[in-house]
Design a protein around this motif. Sequence first.
Motif: not given
Length: 520
Positions: A271, A299-300, A503, A507-508
Amino acid sequence: MSEHGPQRWVGDWSARRRALSPDRIGLVDATSGAEYTYRQLDRRANGCARLLADHGVTREGGADPDAGGRVAVLSRNRPEFVDLFFATGKTGGVLAPLSHRLAPPELGTLLDDVAPSLLVVEEPFADDAAEALADADIDCPVRSLATAGETTWDRLDESLPTDRSPYDGPTLEPADPHLFLHTGGSTGTPKETVVSHEAIVWNATNTVTAWGLRPDDVTPLTFPMFHTGGWNVLTVPVFHMGGTVVLAREFDPGEVLELIEARSATLLVAVPAVLRMMVDHDRWAETDLSTLRLAKSGGGPCRESVLSAWWDRGVDLSQGYGLTECGPNNFAMPDDWPREKADTVGVPNVHVDVRIVDDTGVELPRGEVGELHLRSPHAATEYWHRPEETAATFRDDGWLATGDLARIDDDGYVSIEGRKKNMYISGGENVFPAEVEDAVSAHPKVEDAVVVPVDDDQWGEVGRAVVVGDDSLTLDELASFLDGRLARYKRPRDLVFVSALPRSGPDKIDRDAVADEYGC
């Protein structure tokens, strides 16, 4: 052995891989230093399969998920997780990983939903599991994964049968479920997504063909195994090719850097937060990254500064896109892709169809922003016991509605513009927070940012930037920086500084939590 055992292409991953490459190292446990060949992994899975069968974690009655047994697991990343994945493939049972980050009441609700025939708990989470079981309406046997000292329940390793010969499992079909993976919802109980054997195989195939995986690939696993990233991003595709996966109970950025060098890792997916922490780590400059052949962020959105830091070290880092419900590996960067496409996730993988639609479901032309729909044989089947949400996401026409906004440029590259529900309208203009966040995060005083809408008497809604960074940054200073980078109506009209962003998942950023506290 019957004709319905490991000769079937569905299910028995470890026996097939053992037949092809018995002496290759398939798994490394960085925490203990243990290494396992595919022969050893298959023998471990055979013993584990017999234990699962004794507890009813087997397949019965076709593709109906209700007809089969399930094993739930509450644990950090361990070799036993891999044993249970391979073993459920043999028995036809379902592996249902549970997040150890959830509170006991949430775990209890999930246990009621999954209704496992067996629960496996790593000892550090024994108290949470016991509390969850006390709240749940199920009664199932529990086995412990030991760390040190006494265990709360009988140990899994001491419960395994000694027979490690090939396990003769039931006839399985491609549509039979193999994984229950819960989504990282931030409010309410996460939904369990039903992932079939066929979907897992096709995701591995898409990954191998689009990302160019090889038998000699080595990757450190940076995702937790309760997440789709823990299985379907690289673990299963690498097993598919006979490569090596390196796992550990906990991975910090320094350890990932150390393992890349020590194990000559060739693949890395993480991530954005982990990739950024690796760049900021003391070991960054001295670590040999030359063996990395492919690196992806997922993840982003990954900030340009992070991408550039990896490029400067000679690593071809690019962004990916996926979700538990489909894939998660849907896109790839073409050979020799131009750096000006770095803000995209690339083009569709070989066996993935993509379309962009408006609110009525009409497909939009290239360049326009709408909801991203995907169609692929690697899509999941349904949400477990959620018929209305299943119907809304897994459409009758074969397309999967992602809930994400995206656009396709003239060259076929796809850009993710953010969640459909996060878009807001300012002065009649659509504003997509992901675009604004990218621009704001490029400021040298900003480490990370989330933009949420707030009510405004003049414009209806305007953006508020919730920022991690140097709180000496003023709104005027930011506006000057964004001049020429971002249209005026898109610029944040307010700044809030926080020490850290909440989060969810691996770790999003938990955007819903940010919006609840700082938004309208």
